[in-house]
Write an enzyme that holds these catalytic residues in place. Structure first.
Site, PDB file in Angstrom:
ATOM      1  N   TYR A 183       0.853  -1.186   0.000  1.00 11.60           N
ATOM      2  CA  TYR A 183       0.000   0.000   0.000  1.00 11.60           C
ATOM      3  C   TYR A 183       0.895   1.245   0.000  1.00 11.60           C
ATOM      4  O   TYR A 183       1.977   1.233   0.603  1.00 11.60           O
ATOM      5  CB  TYR A 183      -0.901  -0.030   1.236  1.00 11.60           C
ATOM      6  CG  TYR A 183      -1.972   1.028   1.257  1.00 11.60           C
ATOM      7  CD1 TYR A 183      -3.107   0.909   0.461  1.00 11.60           C
ATOM      8  CD2 TYR A 183      -1.850   2.152   2.072  1.00 11.60           C
ATOM      9  CE1 TYR A 183      -4.091   1.894   0.473  1.00 11.60           C
ATOM     10  CE2 TYR A 183      -2.824   3.133   2.090  1.00 11.60           C
ATOM     11  CZ  TYR A 183      -3.947   2.997   1.281  1.00 11.60           C
ATOM     12  OH  TYR A 183      -4.909   3.973   1.285  1.00 11.60           O
ATOM     13  N   THR A 185       1.377   3.935   1.523  1.00  9.43           N
ATOM     14  CA  THR A 185       1.926   4.529   2.750  1.00  9.43           C
ATOM     15  C   THR A 185       2.907   3.616   3.479  1.00  9.43           C
ATOM     16  O   THR A 185       3.505   4.038   4.474  1.00  9.43           O
ATOM     17  CB  THR A 185       0.793   4.895   3.726  1.00  9.43           C
ATOM     18  OG1 THR A 185       0.083   3.704   4.091  1.00  9.43           O
ATOM     19  CG2 THR A 185      -0.169   5.889   3.099  1.00  9.43           C
ATOM     20  N   LYS A 186       3.071   2.399   3.011  1.00 14.62           N
ATOM     21  CA  LYS A 186       3.987   1.471   3.686  1.00 14.62           C
ATOM     22  C   LYS A 186       5.445   1.832   3.395  1.00 14.62           C
ATOM     23  O   LYS A 186       5.750   2.628   2.507  1.00 14.62           O
ATOM     24  CB  LYS A 186       3.694   0.035   3.229  1.00 14.62           C
ATOM     25  CG  LYS A 186       2.295  -0.453   3.604  1.00 14.62           C
ATOM     26  CD  LYS A 186       2.116  -0.498   5.103  1.00 14.62           C
ATOM     27  CE  LYS A 186       0.820  -1.181   5.536  1.00 14.62           C
ATOM     28  NZ  LYS A 186      -0.376  -0.371   5.304  1.00 14.62           N
ATOM     29  N   ASN A 187       6.360   1.219   4.115  1.00 19.42           N
ATOM     30  CA  ASN A 187       7.783   1.516   3.940  1.00 19.42           C
ATOM     31  C   ASN A 187       8.254   1.222   2.518  1.00 19.42           C
ATOM     32  O   ASN A 187       9.157   1.880   2.005  1.00 19.42           O
ATOM     33  CB  ASN A 187       8.625   0.723   4.943  1.00 19.42           C
ATOM     34  CG  ASN A 187       8.513   1.277   6.349  1.00 19.42           C
ATOM     35  OD1 ASN A 187       7.459   1.780   6.743  1.00 19.42           O
ATOM     36  ND2 ASN A 187       9.584   1.202   7.112  1.00 19.42           N
TER      37      ASN A 187
END
Length: 383
Positions: A183, A185-187
């Site tokens: 997704y 917004t993940k790292n």
């Protein structure tokens, strides 16, 4: 100065030419599904995590769902998991017809409490699903010991923690199956939804690959009912470009987190803020930098920051065991005290890799000013 909670464009913009070129290559090839970029990303993630296999899928939620399906977990089975997590963790268990059994967390790390897990095991328990929350690995040593003792599977929800380690070993290789999200917004964020599943079990890997493609092997011959959950090649191509930067992203996040901790402690704010820590033997990748604000002041601090155009976020205001959709399970307030306290007190501050020192200083100064006002008010009220 306004400070965003997250700025995805700052991360993607420097790589835009490479990402565009990678996507253009996919468009030219016409291999939009199961293309070379998917295979390459699967190989890269498997090598990075230290597993034999990685299987791309359509989302982190589907990764959890496919893992459960591959382990034949369904009606009559129980899966023990935290209540302090994103909905997908429990939602995937519910979707396969199994029962989510919520356990409490360790206050210092927000991760699943091994002691509480063990006391909730019944003859119906089939798996433990720890979440490596906010970028820090759960206590996998203890959880694996419990799982081995009771002959249980361990499914890692590693959506927030790619690259995090316990004992030098990366998440995704610490349980039976590891589940990751791409997704945005993940790292390691993509250009939309995407996920990947890791395992060292060749039989499970083969089964999960088939499950992700409608359960067909070969095409049009269905030996099980699967999902339409393939990682498309366009996503894999874009993620593959960003994958090369993953460790540098984690290093930047860690630098920001350590500066927050150092400054908040030096400023004597630990009586107002509970700063996050990392358990011995683990390395966090700091998907979130999450403080605790006691005495009901969390919402006031968030509002104070918002008035100064400083982003922050509350993960998660309503624990899963108290969500309306799980009411029939019979949980009530007070059942998971550490979880419920965290839901009342946590606040995440900006920690994305591209955060500037000036922006972080703005956050620190605003939090310091809020604390000073709070202390003044306390003294006045006590007088």
């Amino acid at each position: 100065m306004s400070v965003p909670m997250l700025d995805i464009n700052r991360q993607n913009q420097p790589l835009m030419d490479e990402i565009t070129a990678a996507i253009t290559e996919v468009c030219k090839s016409g291999a939009f599904l199961k293309g070379p970029a998917v295979k390459q990303l699967e190989e890269d993630i498997a090598a990075y995590c230290g597993t034999e296999h990685a299987i791309g899928c359509a989302s982190g939620t589907d990764a959890l769902l496919v893992a459960l399906m591959a382990l034949d977990i369904g009606p009559g089975d129980e899966v023990i998991l935290p209540s302090f997590t994103f909905f997908a963790t429990a939602g995937s268990v519910w979707r396969v017809g199994a029962t989510p059994v919520f356990a409490d967390i360790v206050p210092g790390t927000y991760n699943l409490s091994p002691e509480d897990v063990e006391r909730r095991i019944t003859p119906h328990t089939k798996a433990i699903m720890p979440v490596h929350l906010f970028g820090q690995a759960a206590d996998m040593t203890a959880l694996n010991r419990i799982a081995k003792k009771h002959n249980l599977h361990v499914i890692e929800d590693a959506a927030q923690a790619i690259g995090a380690t316990e004992g030098g070993q990366r998440v995704g290789a610490l349980g039976t199956i590891g589940c990751f999200s791409f997704y945005p917004t993940k790292n390691l964020g993509g250009m939309g939804d995407g996920g990947i599943i890791t395992t060292n079990d060749a039989e499970l890997a083969s089964k999960m690959r088939v499950l992700c493609d409608h359960g067909q092997e070969p095409r049009y011959y269905h030996h099980m009912v699967g999902l339409n959950s393939r990682l498309d090649t366009v996503q894999a191509a874009a993620i593959g470009v960003k994958f090369r930067c993953l460790d540098s992203y984690a290093e930047a996040r860690e630098k920001h987190a350590l500066r927050y901790n150092e400054r908040f402690k030096k400023l004597g704010l630990c009586d107002v803020l509970g700063v996050p820590g990392v358990a011995q033997g683990r390395r966090s990748v700091w998907n979130q930098y999450t403080v605790r604000v006691e005495d009901g002041a969390r919402d006031a601090l968030q509002q104070y920051l918002a008035e100064r155009q400083i982003g922050s976020a509350v993960y998660y205001p309503v624990p899963l065991h108290l969500q309306k959709c799980f009411a029939e399970l019979g949980y009530k307030e007070g059942d998971l005290p550490h979880t419920e306290q965290a839901a009342r007190e946590v606040l995440s501050l900006p920690v994305f890799p591209e955060l500037t020192k000036a922006e972080q200083t703005e956050v620190i100064e605003a939090v310091t000013a809020f604390a000073a006002e709070a202390r003044t008010n306390q003294k006045r009220d006590a007088a």
